[in-house]
Design an enzyme around this catalytic site. Structure first.
Site, PDB file in Angstrom:
ATOM      1  N   HIS A  10       0.873  -1.182   0.000  1.00 49.56           N
ATOM      2  CA  HIS A  10       0.000   0.000   0.000  1.00 49.56           C
ATOM      3  C   HIS A  10       0.906   1.226   0.000  1.00 49.56           C
ATOM      4  O   HIS A  10       1.727   1.385   0.911  1.00 49.56           O
ATOM      5  CB  HIS A  10      -0.868   0.012   1.245  1.00 49.56           C
ATOM      6  CG  HIS A  10      -1.722  -1.213   1.378  1.00 49.56           C
ATOM      7  ND1 HIS A  10      -3.060  -1.226   1.098  1.00 49.56           N
ATOM      8  CD2 HIS A  10      -1.398  -2.489   1.750  1.00 49.56           C
ATOM      9  CE1 HIS A  10      -3.537  -2.444   1.300  1.00 49.56           C
ATOM     10  NE2 HIS A  10      -2.556  -3.234   1.695  1.00 49.56           N
ATOM     11  N   HIS A 186      -8.371  -8.094  -0.647  1.00 46.88           N
ATOM     12  CA  HIS A 186      -7.920  -8.613   0.654  1.00 46.88           C
ATOM     13  C   HIS A 186      -8.989  -9.563   1.187  1.00 46.88           C
ATOM     14  O   HIS A 186     -10.185  -9.237   1.148  1.00 46.88           O
ATOM     15  CB  HIS A 186      -7.763  -7.475   1.668  1.00 46.88           C
ATOM     16  CG  HIS A 186      -6.518  -6.662   1.506  1.00 46.88           C
ATOM     17  ND1 HIS A 186      -6.243  -5.933   0.395  1.00 46.88           N
ATOM     18  CD2 HIS A 186      -5.471  -6.465   2.351  1.00 46.88           C
ATOM     19  CE1 HIS A 186      -5.084  -5.313   0.551  1.00 46.88           C
ATOM     20  NE2 HIS A 186      -4.583  -5.625   1.730  1.00 46.88           N
ATOM     21  N   GLU A 189      -7.369 -12.601   6.046  1.00 50.21           N
ATOM     22  CA  GLU A 189      -6.301 -12.032   6.870  1.00 50.21           C
ATOM     23  C   GLU A 189      -6.841 -11.893   8.295  1.00 50.21           C
ATOM     24  O   GLU A 189      -6.418 -12.616   9.194  1.00 50.21           O
ATOM     25  CB  GLU A 189      -5.863 -10.660   6.319  1.00 50.21           C
ATOM     26  CG  GLU A 189      -4.800  -9.952   7.154  1.00 50.21           C
ATOM     27  CD  GLU A 189      -4.669  -8.462   6.826  1.00 50.21           C
ATOM     28  OE1 GLU A 189      -5.613  -7.864   6.265  1.00 50.21           O
ATOM     29  OE2 GLU A 189      -3.611  -7.887   7.179  1.00 50.21           O
ATOM     30  N   ASP A 268       2.710  -3.066   4.331  1.00 50.36           N
ATOM     31  CA  ASP A 268       2.912  -1.674   4.766  1.00 50.36           C
ATOM     32  C   ASP A 268       4.252  -1.668   5.505  1.00 50.36           C
ATOM     33  O   ASP A 268       4.289  -1.615   6.744  1.00 50.36           O
ATOM     34  CB  ASP A 268       1.799  -1.245   5.730  1.00 50.36           C
ATOM     35  CG  ASP A 268       0.421  -1.420   5.113  1.00 50.36           C
ATOM     36  OD1 ASP A 268       0.045  -0.581   4.273  1.00 50.36           O
ATOM     37  OD2 ASP A 268      -0.256  -2.412   5.445  1.00 50.36           O
TER      38      ASP A 268
HETATM   39  N1  ADE Z   1      -4.671  -1.444   4.289  1.00 55.71           N
HETATM   40  C1  ADE Z   1      -3.382  -1.277   4.519  1.00 55.71           C
HETATM   41  N2  ADE Z   1      -2.834  -2.407   5.026  1.00 55.71           N
HETATM   42  C2  ADE Z   1      -3.830  -3.314   5.120  1.00 55.71           C
HETATM   43  C3  ADE Z   1      -3.904  -4.659   5.555  1.00 55.71           C
HETATM   44  N3  ADE Z   1      -2.842  -5.317   6.002  1.00 55.71           N
HETATM   45  N4  ADE Z   1      -5.099  -5.268   5.512  1.00 55.71           N
HETATM   46  C4  ADE Z   1      -6.183  -4.608   5.060  1.00 55.71           C
HETATM   47  N5  ADE Z   1      -6.156  -3.349   4.630  1.00 55.71           N
HETATM   48  C5  ADE Z   1      -4.988  -2.701   4.652  1.00 55.71           C
HETATM   49 ZN    ZN Z   2      -2.544  -5.223   2.305  1.00 63.56          ZN
END
Ligand code: ADE
Ligand code: ZN
Length: 322
Positions: A10, A186, A189, A268
């Site tokens: 991101h 996504h 997770e 990130d």
């Molecule tokens: N936005 C930034 N990092 C993220 C993550 N790990 N999971 C979901 N949204 C995100």
């Molecule tokens: Zn992500």
């Protein structure tokens, strides 16, 4: 030396604390709530998203975004990365009150500058924010569908996956798909296998961001393998966010051994004290992957990349020649 490629990062989340601090000086903003002792501070996913938004809020012009993309890609190239695909969020541009096109043009300028300097190739994936709901996803999709950019080649969705059902979010993805964009989202997770299954059923992506909690359902693991869905795995991020309690218990190797196509990514990076280089190191040290196996992972990322076939062939030639 292992040649690397990244397909899940991101861009606002890639800003280093030092860069965010210098932006804070530029705009006269106090960032002591999100940066302490040179590191981002947050405690759980919800707090992480607030920290992320606090950092993003300090990029307020096309020049700021050009600097961010150029800095990130230049650093990535120094660790033998030849390709980067990063998520962008036109909603963040709207939140800070700059035109979406300035945001995109700034990032594209940064990509071009980094490519000229280092040879790194990059593309952008526009995203909707899941916690902002179906309207946000549709708005982001419509913007990129109506304003195509040669460096925006995919559409995805980040944010809190515990909110909103894929069925309700799917219409935005249909707009993006009709515009010829590659699709990822996504899932799996923060939420379990049902989030991956529902995403496959309703959003129909070729890739899933994370997807690592699919391991909790063997039928779903088989489906991922059979359908050739590529997982954008980010092990360092998962440990930081407590998705798994240790690398030894991470699902990466079990998924790979079950025939699922997996890749390594930084998500990130400074928020999770990682980098793409560190993710490859985790692959070697924690998962026992050889250089040849890590190179195969790079090949998987290039095969799954949202690029035209000429670019893919050129990137794979660079990988093969190394
Ligand atoms: N936005 C930034 N990092 C993220 C993550 N790990 N999971 C979901 N949204 C995100
Ligand atoms: Zn992500």
């Amino acid at each position: 030396m292992v040649i690397k490629a990244e397909i899940h990062c991101h861009i606002e989340g890639a800003a280093s604390p030092a860069l965010v601090q210098s932006q804070a000086v530029k705009y006269g903003v106090d960032v002591s709530g999100i940066i302490q002792d040179g590191a981002f501070v947050w405690s759980d996913f919800t707090e992480f998203l607030k920290c992320y938004d606090g950092a993003a809020d300090l990029f307020r012009s096309a020049e700021d975004y050009a600097l961010l993309a150029e800095s990130y890609l230049t650093e990535l190239s120094a660790s033998d990365c030849i390709y980067s695909e990063f998520f962008i969020s036109t909603d963040h541009a709207r939140m800070i009150g700059i035109p979406e096109q300035d945001y995109i043009d700034g990032l594209a300028h940064g990509i071009t500058a980094a490519r000229t300097k280092t040879g790194i190739e990059a593309r952008m994936i526009a995203t909707g924010l899941r916690h902002e709901g179906p309207a946000s996803v549709m708005r982001a999709a419509q913007y990129v569908a109506e304003n195509p950019h040669p460096l925006i080649t995919g559409f995805g969705m980040g944010g809190d996956e515990r909110m909103h059902h894929p069925k309700d979010l799917a219409p935005g993805f249909e707009v993006a798909r009709a515009a010829g964009l590659g699709i990822t989202t996504h899932a799996g997770e923060l939420d379990g296998p049902s989030s991956v299954r529902d995403s496959l059923d309703y959003i129909k992506p070729s890739r899933i961001g994370h997807g690592v909690r699919a391991i909790e359902d063997p039928d779903l693991v088989k489906r991922l393998a059979d359908e050739g869905i590529v997982l954008e795995c980010c092990p360092g991020s998962n440990i930081s966010l407590n998705v798994f309690d240790s690398f030894a218990n991470h699902s990466f190797m079990a998924l790979r051994e079950a025939g699922v196509q997996v890749t390594l990514n930084s998500d990130d990076p400074p928020h999770f004290h990682t980098s793409l280089a560190r993710e490859y190191e985790i692959g070697a040290r924690e998962f026992g992957l050889s250089d040849a196996e890590l190179t195969e992972i790079t090949r998987t990322a290039l095969d799954a990349a949202f690029v035209d076939e000429d670019t893919r062939a050129a990137l794979k030639a660079r990988l093969g020649a190394a």
